[in-house]
Write an enzyme that holds these catalytic residues in place. Sequence first.
Site, mmCIF file in Angstrom:
data_model
loop_
_atom_site.group_PDB
_atom_site.id
_atom_site.type_symbol
_atom_site.label_atom_id
_atom_site.label_comp_id
_atom_site.label_asym_id
_atom_site.label_seq_id
_atom_site.Cartn_x
_atom_site.Cartn_y
_atom_site.Cartn_z
ATOM 1 N N ASN A 9 0.988 -1.126 -0.121
ATOM 2 C CA ASN A 9 -0.053 0.225 0.198
ATOM 3 C C ASN A 9 0.888 1.228 -0.014
ATOM 4 O OD1 ASN A 9 -1.787 1.917 0.675
ATOM 5 N ND2 ASN A 9 -2.564 1.068 2.317
ATOM 6 N N ARG A 92 -2.522 -2.000 -3.485
ATOM 7 C CA ARG A 92 -3.811 -1.092 -3.239
ATOM 8 C C ARG A 92 -3.491 0.048 -4.330
ATOM 9 N NH1 ARG A 92 -5.373 2.472 2.059
ATOM 10 N NH2 ARG A 92 -7.382 3.578 1.054
ATOM 11 N N HIS A 180 -12.030 4.534 -0.511
ATOM 12 C CA HIS A 180 -11.784 3.768 0.725
ATOM 13 C C HIS A 180 -12.421 2.191 0.546
ATOM 14 C CE1 HIS A 180 -11.203 7.326 3.255
ATOM 15 N NE2 HIS A 180 -10.133 6.549 3.041
ATOM 16 N N ARG A 240 -7.446 17.750 4.711
ATOM 17 C CA ARG A 240 -8.509 18.128 3.687
ATOM 18 C C ARG A 240 -9.731 18.618 4.063
ATOM 19 N NH1 ARG A 240 -8.070 12.234 1.157
ATOM 20 N NH2 ARG A 240 -6.445 11.560 2.749
ATOM 21 N N GLU A 378 -7.750 -3.499 5.356
ATOM 22 C CA GLU A 378 -7.562 -3.470 3.928
ATOM 23 C C GLU A 378 -6.406 -4.269 3.492
ATOM 24 O OE1 GLU A 378 -6.930 0.875 5.088
ATOM 25 O OE2 GLU A 378 -8.470 1.554 3.228
#
Length: 410
Positions: A9, A92, A180, A240, A378
């Site tokens: 990832n 990913r 996500h 963000r 994940e």
Amino acid sequence: MSQQILTINAGSSSLKFAIFDADSMDCTAIGMIDGLGTDPNFVMKDGDGSKLLSDMLEGDHFVADHAGALRTVLAAIAEHLPEARIVAVGHRVVHGGLVHSAPVVVDNDILRQLADLVPLAPLHQPHNLSGITAAKAAFPGVPQVACFDTAFHRAHPFVNDAFALPRALYDEGVRRYGFHGLSYEYVTGKLTEIAPDHAGDRIIICHLGSGASMCALRHGRSVASTMGFSALDGLPMGTRPGQIDPGVLLYLMDHKGMDAQAISNLLYKESGMKGLSGISNDMRDLEASDDPQAKQAVDYFVSSIRREIGAMTAVLGGLDAIVFCGGIGENSRTIRQSVLADMEWLGIEIDREANREGAELISSGGSLVSAFVIRTNEELMIARHTAECLARPTSLQNTGLTGKTPAQSY
Ligand code: ADP
């Protein structure tokens, strides 16, 4: 040691990795190098969570980029897990565009196709692709599988997929993709395991980490996401802003002389909790602070989540369960408590004690809507997808692959 799957990832300044047994899917090792190019730090643990190494990568060991990080990771695997035979690498990849609604084995054509999507995710996609390129070089002939964050959301109905812009922009791919997806897919599977009665229900999952988004699901499928074209929209995040009036961006361009680069920096790195609090992007720091601006930032975060719960409930036509995951969702009982407080009107009644103790089910017995905390994974989702690709007859069977140890790769 049996055959192993390596997952990668690659973020903007970090490389997370994990190794799973290809048959049992047990985790053999997990770790990350963060601070790439500035203060690289390497942590690696075995499947039980015991630390195998922790190392500030200084002097000759300094790591500047993803290729260097992967070399360092592979050297550590060779040292600590000399028998590991890597038979596939799962990656990913943030953006799969319009085409990819499922993981795919990466060949040169696919790599070119994914590179074409860089403009859609300029701050994430290049790092994901450099991870693939580095892994291809490290494991020649070993299949590389791309697992997309957007794939889980590709079946959204038109109204949750489009912006009200001229149609040509929609046709060329200016859409609400949602991200996500690997986390939502894992959590959805886990929810079905722990609460099978909810399998066909109307569910909201809140993935609250440094990046944060929410997903509305019906029958286990995503129907709406708070994130849109980029990973900027929706909830406020560590750095963000989340939802913002586009007029603000026009103002910044016209009256502050900011160009695309400056605005991009503002939106990705200087806004959100960091910008609003002026203190930190880390929720732990904000929760520990008595500064009123820290409180305001946390209030804004919580209020945005509550507003989206209302919106998503309307999208779903009701609500049966809500799930928290991600670093904040899994660990901050205060945020969970604030998000679910006074929601009896919606049928949500939090069990304060269960929430404080970090239980999996945090709604009271009488709550019409169940509330859960599920630890996302994940990495395991990537490994599962990679194993599924390995099992696909057309993709990899009969390729004569035997796997390579990291030591063989160099
Ligand atoms: P990402 O994967 O998006 O980088 P994570 O899911 O790891 O992010 O979440 C990181 C965030 O989780 C951190 O910003 C931190 O604020 C928050 N976090 C972690 N532990 C706690 C905790 N115990 N209490 C509050 N927030 C926490």
